[in-house]
Design a protein around this motif. Structure first.
Motif, PDB file in Angstrom:
ATOM      1  N   TYR A 180       0.817  -1.216   0.000  1.00 14.83           N
ATOM      2  CA  TYR A 180       0.000   0.000   0.000  1.00 14.83           C
ATOM      3  C   TYR A 180       0.851   1.268   0.000  1.00 14.83           C
ATOM      4  CZ  TYR A 180       0.941   1.062   4.894  1.00 14.83           C
ATOM      5  OH  TYR A 180       1.552   1.396   6.068  1.00 14.83           O
ATOM      6  N   ARG A 181       2.095   1.198   0.468  1.00 13.85           N
ATOM      7  CA  ARG A 181       2.938   2.402   0.504  1.00 13.85           C
ATOM      8  C   ARG A 181       3.243   2.918  -0.902  1.00 13.85           C
ATOM      9  NH1 ARG A 181       7.169  -0.155   4.515  1.00 13.85           N
ATOM     10  NH2 ARG A 181       6.705  -1.789   3.017  1.00 13.85           N
ATOM     11  N   LEU A 186       0.137   4.614  -1.988  1.00 13.63           N
ATOM     12  CA  LEU A 186       0.014   5.880  -1.255  1.00 13.63           C
ATOM     13  C   LEU A 186       0.898   6.957  -1.870  1.00 13.63           C
ATOM     14  CD1 LEU A 186      -1.364   7.193   1.164  1.00 13.63           C
ATOM     15  CD2 LEU A 186       0.542   6.441   2.580  1.00 13.63           C
ATOM     16  N   ILE A 230      -5.970   1.517  -1.901  1.00 17.24           N
ATOM     17  CA  ILE A 230      -5.273   1.449  -0.618  1.00 17.24           C
ATOM     18  C   ILE A 230      -6.131   0.688   0.393  1.00 17.24           C
ATOM     19  CG2 ILE A 230      -4.446   2.788   1.365  1.00 17.24           C
ATOM     20  CD1 ILE A 230      -3.573   4.941  -0.688  1.00 17.24           C
TER      21      ILE A 230
END
Length: 137
Positions: free
Chosen positions: A48-49, A52, A131
């Motif tokens: 997810y980073r 993001l 996300i």
């Protein structure tokens, strides 16, 4: 038409064209960068980073696109002002748009216009949904 007036209008139109071109390029970069980061995140087991990270430049592109659109509106006001000048009036070739700021919606309001919101909001919503989906699994 006065030759100086015509030349001044050409200068202003050149700036308006550049602002429009910059806006177009930003939209292309926003989509390309977002898609690229999604593709990279997909190869990295959908961390997810990475997704993001796509949110940050998208927001900055939105704000910068809003700035270019705002500047374009100001230069259109200047163009209209110069266009309406009479034959006897002096053409000073001023590119100062400051007198027209009060006549135009603010930069932030321009960022939130339908034109930009309908382009950038879906991208941001897709990023947020992705996300949430990745964090769920």
């Amino acid at each position: 038409m006065n030759e100086n007036k015509l030349k001044h209008l050409e200068f202003i139109q050149g700036v308006i064209n550049r602002m429009g071109q910059n806006s177009f390029l930003l939209k292309g970069w926003a989509v390309t960068l977002g898609a690229g980061l999604f593709a990279f995140a997909n190869t990295q087991e959908m961390d997810y980073r990475f997704i993001l990270i796509a949110l940050i430049p998208t927001i900055f592109f939105w704000l910068l696109d809003g700035y270019f659109l705002w500047q374009e509106k100001l230069f259109r006001k200047l163009y209209d002002h110069v266009r309406k000048k009479g034959e006897g009036e002096v053409i000073d070739f001023s590119m100062n748009v400051e007198p027209f700021v009060s006549e135009t919606s603010s930069w932030i309001r321009t960022c939130l216009s339908n034109t930009l919101s309908l382009f950038y909001l879906p991208i941001i919503v897709i990023i947020i949904i992705t996300i949430a989906f990745v964090c769920k699994y």
